[in-house]
Design an enzyme around this catalytic site. Structure first.
Site, PDB file in Angstrom:
ATOM      1  N   GLU A 423     -52.922 -24.412 -18.885  1.00 47.12           N
ATOM      2  CA  GLU A 423     -53.434 -23.506 -17.748  1.00 47.12           C
ATOM      3  C   GLU A 423     -53.584 -22.083 -18.363  1.00 47.12           C
ATOM      4  OE1 GLU A 423     -54.343 -24.272 -14.820  1.00 47.12           O
ATOM      5  OE2 GLU A 423     -53.427 -26.093 -13.965  1.00 47.12           O
ATOM      6  N   GLU A 502     -51.347 -34.692 -16.585  1.00 54.16           N
ATOM      7  CA  GLU A 502     -50.295 -34.350 -15.355  1.00 54.16           C
ATOM      8  C   GLU A 502     -50.731 -35.086 -14.326  1.00 54.16           C
ATOM      9  OE1 GLU A 502     -49.113 -30.144 -14.554  1.00 54.16           O
ATOM     10  OE2 GLU A 502     -49.207 -29.644 -16.657  1.00 54.16           O
TER      11      GLU A 502
END
Ligand code: IPT
Length: 991
Positions: A423, A502
C-alpha cells in the site's frame, strides 16, 4: 529558547554511517557480544533535548532502566507513553518529510567490557536488528552515525571508538521521523530498540558475506556461491558433509558453480536441509541449504518444476505483552500451529520479520513472500499527491530498504518471492526497487500489489478481490476488465501467475465463503491461492479500571486518532486461541480430499510434491453420534497430484438412528509440528436409512382461554409459558437480532441492493434502523383445545409498520410436549435478517443451566457460509466454552443443524429438546449463552458484559451468513437470510 529540532529527523535519506552493502544475517563463529539486557533510559517529549548524555562521563544515575529489546511504550506501566493504533491514518500531520516537535525521544545508555582478545579483531561492528523509527549512535562519546528503517538491520563500524575494558554506548531513538512516512503499516506504533543489539568482532581474513544458491532440477542440485571477502580470506572452503562435498577455492576468481547428484529437494512440505559451512582460515559461517528452484513459466509459478498453491497467512510480528519483540519459542509454537492448520505459506506483512524467523520457516517448511518494510498508505487521503513512491527525494531511502531486505535474507530456501512493500501507491521508486532486485537476484520473482498495471512486477497480485472477480482473473480469454487496468495492461496481467496477497479478512466472527476461493484455485491453474488477512489479532494485554485483564485495541490508550478494533482481524485470538475461522480454514484447504462415489471413496492428494506416505487413514461409524465400529483403511501411497479409488469399509446402517461414516487422514509418525495421529484431513458420509418425520395430530376445536394450564413438562399462566420441567422459563419470544459481527458492521464490497438509502450502509445499521434489536409484542389471541394451547402475536418495533406474526402451538404428541412456532413476516421488509429464532430465558435458580450436550454439527460454532469444519456428531460443552471471546463482543456460538439438545446443570441433564425437520428437511441451530444479543451488542470489550443470572437459549430456524464485509465481499447471496416464513418444531421433555 527551545533549541531547534535536529534536522536529521526530517531527512528523507536513510541516515548516515551504516555499513554498506548490507549483508546476510549469518551464523558465524566470529566472536560476538550481545548487548541485549538492561540499559539506562530516559524519555523526552521532543526531539531537541540536549545531546549531553552521549558523553562518556555523563551521570545517568537518575535515569530509569529498560530492557533491550523492548518498546518503551510497553514498559513502565504507561509512564513511557502509550501505544497508538492506526490503520491508514498518520498519527501526525501530513507534512512530509517533517514530523511534529512533539516527538517522543528515548535516550539509551549502557556500558560494556570489550572482551579480552578482541584487540586482534580487524574491525569491531555494532549491529542493530531493529529500532523504531530513527536512531543515532555514539560510542564513548564519538558520534558514529544514524539510521532509519525500523524493521531492517544496520551495522556500524565502531573500531576506532572502542577501547579495551569499559566502553559506553549511547543511542537516541526518535519515535517519529521522515521514515515514519514510509512505515505507515496497519499496526501499533511501537517505538524503541525492539530487536537485538550485538557487538561483533570481524576477524582479518573473515567471510564478510556469503550467498549459497542451491537449485534443484530432477535429482540434481546446482550450487552457486558468492563469497564477499577480501583476498586475504582465501582459500575459502565450502563443505556439505552429508553430500560429501568439499570445495576449496584459492582465489575469488576460482569460486564456481557446480552440480551434485542425488540430492533431495527442499519444499514447504518436505523441508530437506543440508548443513553447510563456508570457511576461511579465521572464520566459519554455518548455513542450512535447501535445494530448490523458483521459476515463472507462462502464467505458472513453479518450484522445482511444480505449481505452487499458497495456503498462506499474512504474518505480523505481534505479541500481547512484547509487541514486535521476537520470542523464538513463541514464534516456533506459532509456526507449528500454522502447520497443524494446513497453512503452507507466509507473507511477512509488511516488513522483514526477526531474521531468525526465516531459519524456522526453512526448517518447518513454508513458502515465504518476504516483504520489505515499506508502506505510505496515508497518502491515499490526498489522492496520493506527494506520495514518496514517486518522488526522487525518497529514491535512496526506497533502494536502501530493499537492499537491506534482500541482502539480509537471501540465503533462505523458504523465501520464494520478494515483495517491495504494501500500500505505497505506485511510482518510479518502486520500479527502481524492482529493477535492483532483478539485477541482484535473477531467480526470485518480484511482488507488489500496488503495481496494478503490472509495469514492474512479475506476478499479478490483488487484495480482497471478490470470488467473481478472482474467477474472471483465472479465466482464459475473459474480456472482463481488470481493476485499474487498460485492456492492454489487463492482457499483460493475465499472462502472469496470480495470487491474492490478502483475502478472507478474518476480523471477528468470520470469514464466510472461504471454500469459494479455494474451489477456484483447483479450477484455474493461473490462480495460485493467497494469504489470509491475517494470522493473529494484535491485542495488547492490559487491565480494565477494576483490574480485569483484557486485550486492548485502538482507542483503549486514549489515542487522538485511531482505528478501533480493525487491528483485531486474525484467525488466532491475541491469547493464541484458534478461532472457528481457523478451523474452517484448515478444513477448506486440507491437502487430501475425499470424494464418495457409491461404495468407493476417491482419495486425492493435492500437495505440491509430497506423496501420502506420511499419512494413515482411519475410519469410524457412528449411530446418532455414538461409535459403533472403526478401523484403518488401506490406501496405497498416492503421489502428489494423483488420486486413488478405495473401497469403503462395510457400514452397519441403523434402522432408527443416523448412520455416519467418518474418514480421517492422520500423521503416521511424529513431526516437528504435530504428533502421530494428528488429523490432517477429514470427510463424512451420511449413510442413514430414510426415516419418517412424525406428523403432528391436527388440533381443531379451539376456544379462547386464559388461566393456568399444564401440558407435559410445560406450565402456562394466561397463555404464557412459566415453567419447563419445574424450572422457571420465560419465552419463547421472537429473536431476529444478533449482536452485529465486525462483518455485519462492515461497508466494504458490493451491496446487492441498488437502493440509494441502503447502498454503502452496513447490515447492522439497517437492522438497527428497522429496530430488530428492540422488538415489542402484542398478543392477538390465546386459545385452548384438549391437550393444546395456541397463541398468536404480532411483533414489531417502535416507529415501524413492519411486523412479524408469530403463532405458537403447544400440544401433546405421542405423549410428549411439542412446540410448533410459525413465523411469518409482513410484506415490506427490505433488508436481510440476522436470524430467525426464538429465545428462552432460563434464570439460574437452584440448578443453573451451565452446559449443553447435543447431536448435530460441532464441535465449533458454524454458520451457513462456514460449515466445512463442522461435522455431524455428539458433542458437549460448558456454556462458557460455547462462546468465542472475540476482542469486541459479537455474535458467537451458533451450532447448526441440531437434532437433539440437552441443557445441563453441573453435568446432569435438566431439559431435553429434540428438533423435527421442517417440510424442506431443515433443522434449526442453537445458541446458548449468558447474555442476550442486545447485551452483547452494547459491550466494546468482554469485561464490559454485565454479570448475568440467566442462561439464554436461542433456537434458530436460520442464521444469516458471515461474509467478510469488514474488508471484503458481503455474504454470498445463497447464504444471505431474507425475511421469510419459517417453522420451528421441538419436542421437549425433562432431562
Ligand atoms: C489492507 C492492508 O494491506 C492491510 O495491512 C490491512 O490494513 C488490511 O487492509 C485490512 O485489515 S489495505 C485495504 C485498503 C484493503
Amino acid at each position: 529558547m527551545p533549541s531547534e529540532p535536529s534536522s536529521y529527523v526530517s531527512d528523507p535519506t536513510p541516515g548516515r554511517g551504516a555499513l554498506r552493502p548490507a549483508r546476510s544475517w549469518l551464523h558465524s563463529d566470529a566472536p560476538s557480544l550481545s548487548l541485549n539486557g538492561s540499559w539506562r533510559f530516559r524519555l523526552a517529549p521532543t526531539a531537541s533535548a540536549p545531546e549531553d548524555f552521549t558523553a562518556d562521563a555523563f551521570d545517568d544515575g537518575g535515569w530509569d532502566s529498560i530492557p533491550v529489546p523492548s518498546h518503551w511504550v510497553l514498559q513502565g506501566d504507561g509512564e513511557h507513553g502509550r501505544p497508538i493504533y492506526t490503520n491508514v491514518q498518520f498519527p501526525f500531520p501530513i507534512d512530509p518529510p517533517h514530523v511534529p516537535d512533539e516527538n517522543p525521544t528515548g535516550d539509551y545508555r549502557r556500558h560494556f567490557d570489550l572482551p579480552a582478545g578482541w584487540s586482534e579483531a580487524e574491525r569491531v561492528v555494532l549491529r542493530f536488528d531493529g529500532v523504531e523509527s530513527l536512531f543515532k549512535l555514539w560510542v564513548n562519546g564519538d558520534e558514529i552515525g544514524s539510521a532509519a528503517g525500523s524493521r531492517l538491520a544496520h551495522e556500524f563500524d565502531v573500531t576506532s571508538s572502542v577501547r579495551p575494558g569499559d566502553n559506553v554506548v549511547a543511542v537516541r531513538v526518535h519515535q517519529w521521523s521522515a521514515a515514519s512516512y514510509l512505515e505507515d503499516q496497519d499496526q501499533w506504533w511501537l517505538p524503541g530498540i525492539f530487536r537485538d543489539v550485538t557487538l561483533i568482532a570481524r576477524p582479518a581474513g573473515g567471510i564478510e558475506d556469503v550467498w549459497v544458491r542451491a537449485g534443484f532440477d530432477d535429482g540434481r542440485g546446482r550450487v552457486e556461491v558468492e563469497v564477499t571477502a577480501d583476498a586475504t580470506a582465501f582459500p575459502v572452503t565450502l563443505r556439505l558433509p552429508e553430500l560429501g562435498v568439499e570445495r576449496v577455492w584459492s582465489t575469488a576468481a576460482d569460486v564456481a558453480a557446480f552440480d551434485i547428484d542425488g540430492v533431495e529437494p527442499w519444499s514447504a512440505e518436505q523441508p530437506r536441509l543440508y548443513d553447510a559451512t563456508v570457511s576461511s582460515a579465521t572464520e566459519t559461517v554455518s548455513l542450512r541449504v535447501g535445494f530448490r528452484t523458483v521459476e515463472i513459466r507462462g502464467d505458472r509459478f513453479l518450484v522445482n518444476g511444480r505449481r505452487v498453491v499458497f495456503h498462506g497467512m499474512n504474518r505480523h510480528e505481534a505479541h500481547p505483552e512484547r509487541g514486535r519483540v521476537f520470542d523464538e519459542e513463541h514464534a516456533r509454537a506459532d509456526l507449528a500451529r500454522m502447520k497443524r492448520f494446513n497453512v503452507n505459506a507466509i507473507r511477512t506483512s509488511h516488513y522483514p520479520p526477526h531474521p531468525r524467523l526465516l531459519d524456522l520457516a526453512d526448517e518447518l517448511g513454508f513458502w515465504v513472500v518476504l516483504e520489505c518494510d515499506l508502506e505510505t498508505h496515508g497518502f491515499d487521503k490526498l489522492g496520493w499527491v506527494g506520495n514518496p513512491s514517486d518522488d526522487p527525494v525518497w529514491r535512496e531511502a526506497y533502494l536502501d530498504r530493499i537492499r537491506r531486505t534482500v541482502e539480509r535474507d537471501k540465503n533462505h530456501p523458504s523465501v520464494v518471492i520478494w515483495s517491495l512493500g504494501n500500500e505505497a501507491g505506485t511510482g518510479s521508486n518502486l520500479a527502481a526497487m524492482s529493477a535492483w532486485v532483478h539485477a541482484r537476484d535473477a531467480e526470485r520473482p518480484v511482488h507488489y500489489e500496488g503495481d496494478h498495471a503490472g509495469e514492474y512486477t512479475d506476478v499479478y497480485s490483488r487484495m480482497y478481490a471478490s470470488v467473481l472477480e478472482t474467477e474472471q482473473i483465472g479465466t482464459d480469454g475473459s474480456r472482463a476488465p481488470l481493476m485499474n487496468c487498460t485492456p492492454a495492461q489487463g492482457a499483460r496481467q493475465r499472462t502472469k501467475p496470480f495470487l491474492l496477497c490478502e483475502y478472507a479478512h478474518a476480523m471477528g466472527n468470520g470469514p464466510g465463503a472461504l471454500d469459494r476461493y479455494e474451489d477456484l484455485v483447483h479450477r484455474y491453474p493461473r490462480l495460485h491461492g493467497g494469504f489470509v488477512w491475517e494470522w493473529r489479532d494484535h491485542g495488547i494485554l492490559t487491565t480494565a479500571p477494576d483490574g480485569t485483564p483484557y486485550y486492548a485495541y485502538g482507542g483503549d490508550f486514549g489515542e487522538v486518532v485511531h482505528d478501533g478494533n480493525f487491528v483485531m482481524d486474525g484467525l488466532l485470538l491475541s491469547n493464541d486461541v484458534p478461532t472457528p475461522g481457523l478451523h474452517e480454514y484448515k478444513a477448506v484447504v486440507q491437502p487430501v480430499r475425499f470424494a464418495f462415489d457409491g461404495d468407493d471413496v476417491v482419495v486425492t492428494n493435492l500437495r505440491h510434491s509430497a506423496d501420502t506416505s506420511d499419512l494413515r487413514f482411519r475410519w469410524r461409524v457412528e449411530h446418532d453420534g455414538t461409535l459403533v465400529d472403526s478401523g484403518d483403511m488401506k490406501v496405497s501411497v498416492v503421489a502428489a497430484g494423483d488420486c486413488e479409488r478405495v473401497p469403503l469399509p462395510s457400514v452397519p446402517v441403523a434402522p432408527d438412528a443416523e448412520t455416519w461414516l467418518t474418514i480421517d487422514a492422520v500423521l503416521a509418525a511424529d513431526t516437528a509440528w504435530a504428533g502421530e495421529g494428528h488429523v490432517v484431513a477429514t470427510a463424512q458420509l451420511d449413510r442413514s436409512a430414510p426415516r419418517a418425520v412424525p406428523v403432528a395430530r391436527p388440533v381443531t376445536d379451539w376456544t379462547p382461554s386464559g388461566g393456568t394450564l399444564t401440558l407435559g413438562v410445560a406450565e402456562f399462566v394466561d397463555g404464557s409459558l412459566v415453567r419447563l420441567a419445574g424450572r422457571a422459563v420465560a419465552g419463547p419470544r421472537l429473536e431476529l437480532f444478533r449482536a452485529p459481527t465486525d462483518n455485519d458492521e462492515g461497508t466494504s464490497g458490493e451491496v446487492e441492493d441498488s437502493d440509494a438509502s441502503i447502498a454503502g450502509v452496513s447490515n447492522a445499521e439497517l437492522w438497527r434502523r428497522d429496530g430488530l434489536d428492540r422488538l415489542t409484542t402484542r398478543r392477538l389471541s390465546v386459545e385452548r383445545a384438549p391437550d393444546a394451547l395456541r397463541t398468536v402475536s404480532k411483533v414489531s418495533a417502535a416507529h415501524s409498520a413492519l411486523s412479524v406474526t408469530v403463532e405458537t402451538l403447544w400440544s401433546l404428541q405421542d405423549g410428549e410436549l411439542e412446540l410448533r412456532v410459525e413465523i411469518q413476516p409482513s410484506a415490506g421488509w427490505r433488508t436481510v435478517w440476522p436470524r430467525i429464532g426464538i429465545r428462552f430465558d432460563l434464570p439460574d435458580g437452584a440448578a443453573p443451566v451451565d452446559g449443553a450436550e447435543w447431536f448435530g454439527l460441532g464441535p465449533h460454532e458454524s454458520y451457513p457460509d462456514s460449515l466445512r469444519a463442522a461435522r455431524t456428531g455428539r458433542f458437549s460443552s460448558t456454556v462458557r466454552d460455547l462462546s468465542v471471546e472475540y476482542a469486541r463482543p459479537q455474535e458467537t456460538g451458533h451450532r447448526s443443524q441440531v437434532r437433539e439438545l440437552a441443557l445441563t446443570s453441573a453435568g446432569s441433564k435438566v431439559l431435553r429438546i429434540v428438533t423435527l425437520p421442517d417440510t424442506r428437511g431443515r433443522r434449526p441451530g442453537f445458541t446458548l449463552g449468558r447474555h442476550t444479543p442486545q447485551d452483547i451488542a452494547q459491550a466494546r470489550h468482554p469485561f464490559e458484559l454485565p454479570e448475568s443470572t440467566t442462561s439464554h437459549l436461542i433456537v434458530d430456524a436460520a442464521q444469516h451468513g458471515l461474509g467478510s464485509r469488514a474488508c471484503g465481499p458481503d455474504v454470498w447471496p445463497e447464504f444471505a437470510l431474507r425475511p421469510e416464513s419459517r417453522t420451528i418444531r421441538l419436542r421437549i421433555t425433562a432431562g
